[in-house]
Design a protein around this motif. Structure first.
Motif, PDB file in Angstrom:
ATOM      1  N   SER A   1       0.856  -1.181   0.000  1.00 41.01           N
ATOM      2  CA  SER A   1       0.000   0.000   0.000  1.00 41.01           C
ATOM      3  C   SER A   1       0.884   1.219   0.000  1.00 41.01           C
ATOM      4  O   SER A   1       2.018   1.166  -0.452  1.00 41.01           O
ATOM      5  CB  SER A   1      -0.935  -0.073   1.192  1.00 41.01           C
ATOM      6  OG  SER A   1      -0.184  -0.219   2.356  1.00 41.01           O
ATOM      7  N   GLN A   2       0.405   2.268   0.573  1.00 43.64           N
ATOM      8  CA  GLN A   2       1.044   3.585   0.423  1.00 43.64           C
ATOM      9  C   GLN A   2       2.491   3.518   0.849  1.00 43.64           C
ATOM     10  O   GLN A   2       2.853   2.856   1.793  1.00 43.64           O
ATOM     11  CB  GLN A   2       0.272   4.567   1.315  1.00 43.64           C
ATOM     12  CG  GLN A   2       1.134   5.609   1.986  1.00 43.64           C
ATOM     13  CD  GLN A   2       0.371   6.251   3.087  1.00 43.64           C
ATOM     14  OE1 GLN A   2      -0.535   5.652   3.580  1.00 43.64           O
ATOM     15  NE2 GLN A   2       0.722   7.431   3.458  1.00 43.64           N
TER      16      GLN A   2
ATOM     17  N   LYS B   1      -2.052   3.207  15.379  1.00 38.50           N
ATOM     18  CA  LYS B   1      -1.868   3.053  13.923  1.00 38.50           C
ATOM     19  C   LYS B   1      -1.821   4.426  13.281  1.00 38.50           C
ATOM     20  O   LYS B   1      -2.564   5.310  13.688  1.00 38.50           O
ATOM     21  CB  LYS B   1      -3.040   2.284  13.304  1.00 38.50           C
ATOM     22  CG  LYS B   1      -3.168   0.864  13.770  1.00 38.50           C
ATOM     23  CD  LYS B   1      -4.399   0.231  13.102  1.00 38.50           C
ATOM     24  CE  LYS B   1      -4.660  -1.117  13.675  1.00 38.50           C
ATOM     25  NZ  LYS B   1      -5.915  -1.695  13.201  1.00 38.50           N
TER      26      LYS B   1
ATOM     27  N   ARG C   1      -4.345   6.041   7.652  1.00 40.27           N
ATOM     28  CA  ARG C   1      -4.043   5.772   6.232  1.00 40.27           C
ATOM     29  C   ARG C   1      -5.237   6.241   5.412  1.00 40.27           C
ATOM     30  O   ARG C   1      -6.259   5.578   5.363  1.00 40.27           O
ATOM     31  CB  ARG C   1      -3.799   4.289   6.014  1.00 40.27           C
ATOM     32  CG  ARG C   1      -2.754   3.704   6.970  1.00 40.27           C
ATOM     33  CD  ARG C   1      -2.569   2.218   6.733  1.00 40.27           C
ATOM     34  NE  ARG C   1      -1.917   1.956   5.465  1.00 40.27           N
ATOM     35  CZ  ARG C   1      -0.602   1.993   5.275  1.00 40.27           C
ATOM     36  NH1 ARG C   1       0.187   2.301   6.291  1.00 40.27           N
ATOM     37  NH2 ARG C   1      -0.080   1.743   4.112  1.00 40.27           N
TER      38      ARG C   1
ATOM     39  N   LYS D   1      -5.238   6.823   2.144  1.00 38.05           N
ATOM     40  CA  LYS D   1      -5.027   6.660   0.687  1.00 38.05           C
ATOM     41  C   LYS D   1      -6.082   5.743   0.119  1.00 38.05           C
ATOM     42  O   LYS D   1      -6.369   4.688   0.687  1.00 38.05           O
ATOM     43  CB  LYS D   1      -3.660   6.029   0.424  1.00 38.05           C
ATOM     44  CG  LYS D   1      -2.546   7.032   0.359  1.00 38.05           C
ATOM     45  CD  LYS D   1      -1.342   6.416  -0.348  1.00 38.05           C
ATOM     46  CE  LYS D   1      -0.281   7.443  -0.581  1.00 38.05           C
ATOM     47  NZ  LYS D   1       0.845   6.920  -1.313  1.00 38.05           N
TER      48      LYS D   1
ATOM     49  N   ASP E   1      -3.188   4.954  -4.622  1.00 42.10           N
ATOM     50  CA  ASP E   1      -2.288   3.801  -4.649  1.00 42.10           C
ATOM     51  C   ASP E   1      -1.817   3.519  -6.077  1.00 42.10           C
ATOM     52  O   ASP E   1      -0.648   3.251  -6.334  1.00 42.10           O
ATOM     53  CB  ASP E   1      -3.048   2.589  -4.102  1.00 42.10           C
ATOM     54  CG  ASP E   1      -2.100   1.499  -3.704  1.00 42.10           C
ATOM     55  OD1 ASP E   1      -1.003   1.831  -3.241  1.00 42.10           O
ATOM     56  OD2 ASP E   1      -2.456   0.312  -3.858  1.00 42.10           O
TER      57      ASP E   1
ATOM     58  N   HIS F   1       4.677  -3.947   2.967  1.00 43.30           N
ATOM     59  CA  HIS F   1       3.924  -3.435   4.112  1.00 43.30           C
ATOM     60  C   HIS F   1       4.164  -4.334   5.313  1.00 43.30           C
ATOM     61  O   HIS F   1       3.953  -5.549   5.243  1.00 43.30           O
ATOM     62  CB  HIS F   1       2.432  -3.405   3.766  1.00 43.30           C
ATOM     63  CG  HIS F   1       1.585  -2.857   4.885  1.00 43.30           C
ATOM     64  ND1 HIS F   1       1.705  -1.570   5.334  1.00 43.30           N
ATOM     65  CD2 HIS F   1       0.608  -3.449   5.634  1.00 43.30           C
ATOM     66  CE1 HIS F   1       0.839  -1.379   6.312  1.00 43.30           C
ATOM     67  NE2 HIS F   1       0.165  -2.509   6.524  1.00 43.30           N
TER      68      HIS F   1
ATOM     69  N   GLU G   1       2.694  -1.597  10.937  1.00 39.45           N
ATOM     70  CA  GLU G   1       1.828  -0.773  10.086  1.00 39.45           C
ATOM     71  C   GLU G   1       2.626   0.257   9.299  1.00 39.45           C
ATOM     72  O   GLU G   1       2.225   1.397   9.169  1.00 39.45           O
ATOM     73  CB  GLU G   1       0.766  -0.061  10.947  1.00 39.45           C
ATOM     74  CG  GLU G   1      -0.361  -0.949  11.370  1.00 39.45           C
ATOM     75  CD  GLU G   1      -1.238  -1.371  10.211  1.00 39.45           C
ATOM     76  OE1 GLU G   1      -1.389  -0.589   9.268  1.00 39.45           O
ATOM     77  OE2 GLU G   1      -1.762  -2.496  10.222  1.00 39.45           O
ATOM     78  N   SER G   2       3.797  -0.171   8.819  1.00 37.53           N
ATOM     79  CA  SER G   2       4.626   0.788   8.074  1.00 37.53           C
ATOM     80  C   SER G   2       4.997   0.179   6.728  1.00 37.53           C
ATOM     81  O   SER G   2       4.929  -1.031   6.544  1.00 37.53           O
ATOM     82  CB  SER G   2       5.885   1.119   8.861  1.00 37.53           C
ATOM     83  OG  SER G   2       6.660  -0.052   8.996  1.00 37.53           O
ATOM     84  N   ASP G   3       5.380   1.048   5.815  1.00 38.40           N
ATOM     85  CA  ASP G   3       5.866   0.607   4.506  1.00 38.40           C
ATOM     86  C   ASP G   3       7.378   0.653   4.524  1.00 38.40           C
ATOM     87  O   ASP G   3       7.971   1.656   4.930  1.00 38.40           O
ATOM     88  CB  ASP G   3       5.345   1.524   3.392  1.00 38.40           C
ATOM     89  CG  ASP G   3       3.862   1.319   3.197  1.00 38.40           C
ATOM     90  OD1 ASP G   3       3.404   0.212   3.514  1.00 38.40           O
ATOM     91  OD2 ASP G   3       3.184   2.265   2.747  1.00 38.40           O
TER      92      ASP G   3
END
Length: 744
Positions: free
Chosen positions: A96-97, A158, A161, A163, A168, A183, A188-190
């Motif tokens: 995801s983002q 969290k 998000r 997006k 995306d 992800h 909960e991070s990219d």
């Protein structure tokens, strides 16, 4: 999103301000608003961004030491964790983002000291130590605002998000690092994977080891060896003398060095070459390198001894008396064994081998005279040289059996011809008669006495008229046998009723005259008187033109072309080009084939010039036939050969067939089937399959399929003429035994 994320990402100066500000706010507020900050440092140039408190990430302080070392450690452990989760996340495809990840700022020297981090030197990479929730499915937290707890037990919230799918997709299109972003559910991070991590994932997917430097095929360590050890293995500490240089050895070495310097000791003896040198040619051969060499010859080896060489061989290896005498009579090079096997009761009774020196000498000669270069022999399997031809069974239909015999002539039948419909057969014989037969019943329908030996007979190929040309002595007769319906007979009569054109007489030209009286009743309509004996007549495909051949060395009047409708004759050649044997019209185009003794000339009748000259490579051409397509010609010759010419290919024969034992008298092509035949004085007719392809790159397929016998050889003459049925795969042959035979 970027702005809000950068608010909490601490760079050097704002970091200090922020910390002091936070301290003053009090610890309660800080703990409530802590959100975990993963690998999200700010850009260098984002110092001026607002420091608002209502940012998405309410700035979480490091829960451990703020030192450089701690930060690096944390990053490393996170990276390891990322490696572990890569495969799973890649497969799920839930990237995801993507938030830009950069290295954290160094420069925390000036920051105030914090309490030591107990996880600073933790090497465990089983779980991310920043989220202490443990190794549990993160789906359990999907309905909660937090995703776990930090080291102090505070909730980690969290990030918001916001997006959607479009953002995306745009991110996917515009961000070059999108494919390597995964992800992390636990935090909960990219995370953007580094090149090393991507390489690691690829290696694991290929089933290889994660560590590049790990050698999975490294040799195993031999703990036990077959060598007897000098000293037993003990745990006694090593002597001091074992690692201190020995004074006695030092003394010995110094003495040796002094002796070498003074010249008392010669370290290397120089060998004198006075005795001469000897080389072993094969001593330095390294088989692995030399075996790759193209011309490598290994040293010849002596064969291993067998039972024959034994001093007490089995009885079947001992020679009998006959074998002994045969062995003595043979040349030494032809003998299978160079010695006679003998039997002794014990090894001590075996005498010395008398040929020992001789054999050693031969062995030395073998090694010395062995060729050092290999002769390249081409090993050809003889069967590979035979062309692969289809079986005759696959090439049917073709005539195989004798069906009918047409009897009635009293002398040899020189020429036969079939009507275009295939219903009637005409034959001319030396008994002075022309007979007409019904093909299916072998019944003689009509006999015409022409008063001389018939040399050639030809049925008009035009189906709309019913006419026959007969050559005997110096006359060519045009017969109308009336073996057709009224329309065809009347059309034939109309063709013959044309008026003779007045032409300046050349003196020696043919004379046309009409038949009268008894001849007219027999069906003879026209007579064309020639200056010399006529040997062959041939029709044009349209049926109006007729060519006649009078072989003569001295004259150029050897070929005449007659036109029936106008009753005129012309001699197409002004010069004598050799003894003409036979002529033929091209079935489609305006070409005229003239066969002399050695060659076939092809003339263009429109341009009135010679276009090609085919060299038959035979001594005397006897007969010729043109393929219905017009691009192939076969010639039979008196020296037993049949030549097939491909006119598009060459002026030399494409194939020479020498299947007959005696002279070839006649050749013929079938109009519609891919068949041709040759008749010979050996009493046989050979039928061959000859497929001609439209593709110019593919050569004709010529396969002999059947030898037809039946004619009796009379006065050294066998089969004199051969012709195919126009529609069926049948063949007619006429012979010197006064019969005509039909093979179907």
């Amino acid at each position: 999103m970027e702005e809000s994320s950068s608010n909490v990402l601490s760079s050097e100066k704002p970091g200090k301000m922020k910390r002091t500000k936070k301290r003053s706010k009090g610890k309660e507020e800080e703990q409530e608003e802590q959100v975990f900050n993963f690998n999200k440092p700010a850009d260098e140039g984002d110092d001026d961004l607002s420091d608002s408190e209502d940012s998405v990430y309410s700035g979480l302080e490091d829960s451990g030491s703020d030192s450089e070392e701690g930060e690096e450690e944390e990053e490393e452990s996170h990276g390891d964790d990322g490696e572990d989760d890569d495969d799973e996340d890649d497969a799920e495809g839930e990237q995801s983002q993507q938030l830009q990840t950069e290295e954290k700022k160094k420069g925390s020297e000036g920051e105030e000291e914090k309490k030591a981090d107990e996880y600073e030197h933790d090497s465990s990479d089983e779980e991310d130590i920043r989220n202490t929730v443990g190794n549990i499915p993160m789906e359990w937290y999907k309905d909660f605002p937090h995703i776990g707890y930090d080291l102090d037990g505070k909730k980690i919230y969290k990030p918001i998000r916001n997006k959607d799918e479009l953002d995306d997709f745009l991110d996917k299109m515009e961000n070059p690092d999108y494919w390597r972003t995964v992800h992390d559910k636990q935090t909960e991070s990219d995370i953007v994977l580094s090149d090393e991590q991507v390489e690691l994932v690829k290696r694991l997917q290929r089933g290889q080891f994660g560590d590049v430097n790990f050698n999975e095929y490294q040799p195993s360590v031999e703990f036990f060896s077959n060598e007897v050890m000098l000293h037993p293995v003990t745990n006694r500490p090593a002597d001091k003398r074992s690692f201190i240089p020995s004074l006695t050895e030092k003394e010995k070495v110094s003495k040796l060095v002094h002796a070498i310097k003074m010249g008392w000791i010669k370290p290397r003896r120089v060998e004198d070459d006075s005795r001469g040198r000897y080389y072993d040619l094969w001593a330095t051969e390294d088989s692995s390198i030399l075996a790759q060499h193209k011309m490598h010859l290994p040293a010849p080896k002596i064969p291993l001894p067998g039972h024959q060489e034994s001093y007490n061989p089995p009885p079947e290896y001992l020679f009998t008396d006959e074998e002994r005498t045969l062995w003595e009579q043979q040349d030494p090079s032809d003998r299978k064994l160079p010695f006679v096997p003998k039997k002794f009761s014990s090894l001590r009774q075996v005498p010395a081998f008398p040929r020992f020196i001789h054999e050693r000498f031969e062995r030395c000669l073998d090694l010395y005279l062995c060729p050092r270069q290999r002769k390249m022999r081409v090993n050809v399997n003889p069967e590979d040289l035979i062309p692969k031809l289809p079986k005759p069974k696959d090439l049917q239909p073709f005539p195989t059996t004798q069906s009918l015999v047409y009897r009635g002539h009293s002398s040899l039948v020189r020429s036969i011809s079939v009507s275009p419909s295939g219903q009637w057969l005409a034959s001319g014989s030396d008994d002075g008669s022309v007979r007409f037969w019904e093909v299916c019943s072998s019944r003689c329908m009509k006999t015409v006495q022409v008063g001389g030996a018939v040399k050639s007979i030809a049925w008009n190929p035009n189906p709309s008229v019913c006419l026959i040309a007969v050559a005997l002595d110096t006359v060519v007769l045009i017969l109308s046998p009336s073996l057709a319906d009224k329309q065809v007979v009347s059309a034939s009569e109309r063709l013959l009723a044309g008026q003779q054109e007045e032409e300046p007489s050349e003196g020696a030209g043919p004379v046309w005259s009409e038949a009268e009286g008894e001849e007219l009743n027999q069906g003879i309509r026209l007579k064309i008187q020639h200056p010399k004996a006529v040997h062959q007549v041939a029709w044009h495909a349209k049926g109006d033109y007729l060519a006649s051949v009078m072989p003569d060395h001295s004259s150029h009047l050897q070929v005449f072309i007659h036109q029936l409708s106008r009753r005129r004759s012309q001699n197409p050649f002004r010069k004598n080009k050799g003894l003409v044997q036979c002529v033929s019209f091209h079935p489609v185009r305006p070409y005229f084939f003239v066969a002399t003794q050695r060659s076939v000339r092809i003339y263009n009748l429109v341009k009135q010039e010679m276009t090609k000259k085919l060299q038959a490579n035979s001594k005397w051409i006897s007969s010729m036939a043109v393929h219905p397509g017009g691009d192939h010609v076969i010639c039979g010759s008196y020296d037993c050969r049949l030549s097939w010419f491909d006119l598009d290919l060459s002026t030399k024969p494409y194939k020479m067939l020498r299947h007959h034992k005696k002279a070839v008298r006649g050749v013929a092509y079938h109009r519609s089937y891919p068949l041709f035949a040759s008749a010979s004085d050996d009493g046989s007719v050979i039928v061959c399959h000859g497929t001609v392809y439209n593709d110019l790159l593919q050569n004709p397929l010529i396969v002999p399929v059947k030898v037809l016998r039946g004619h009796v050889i009379t006065h050294d003459l066998g089969v004199l003429d051969v012709t195919f049925h126009p529609t069926q795969p049948w063949i007619f042959s006429s012979g010197a035994d006064a019969t005509i035979r039909l093979f179907t």
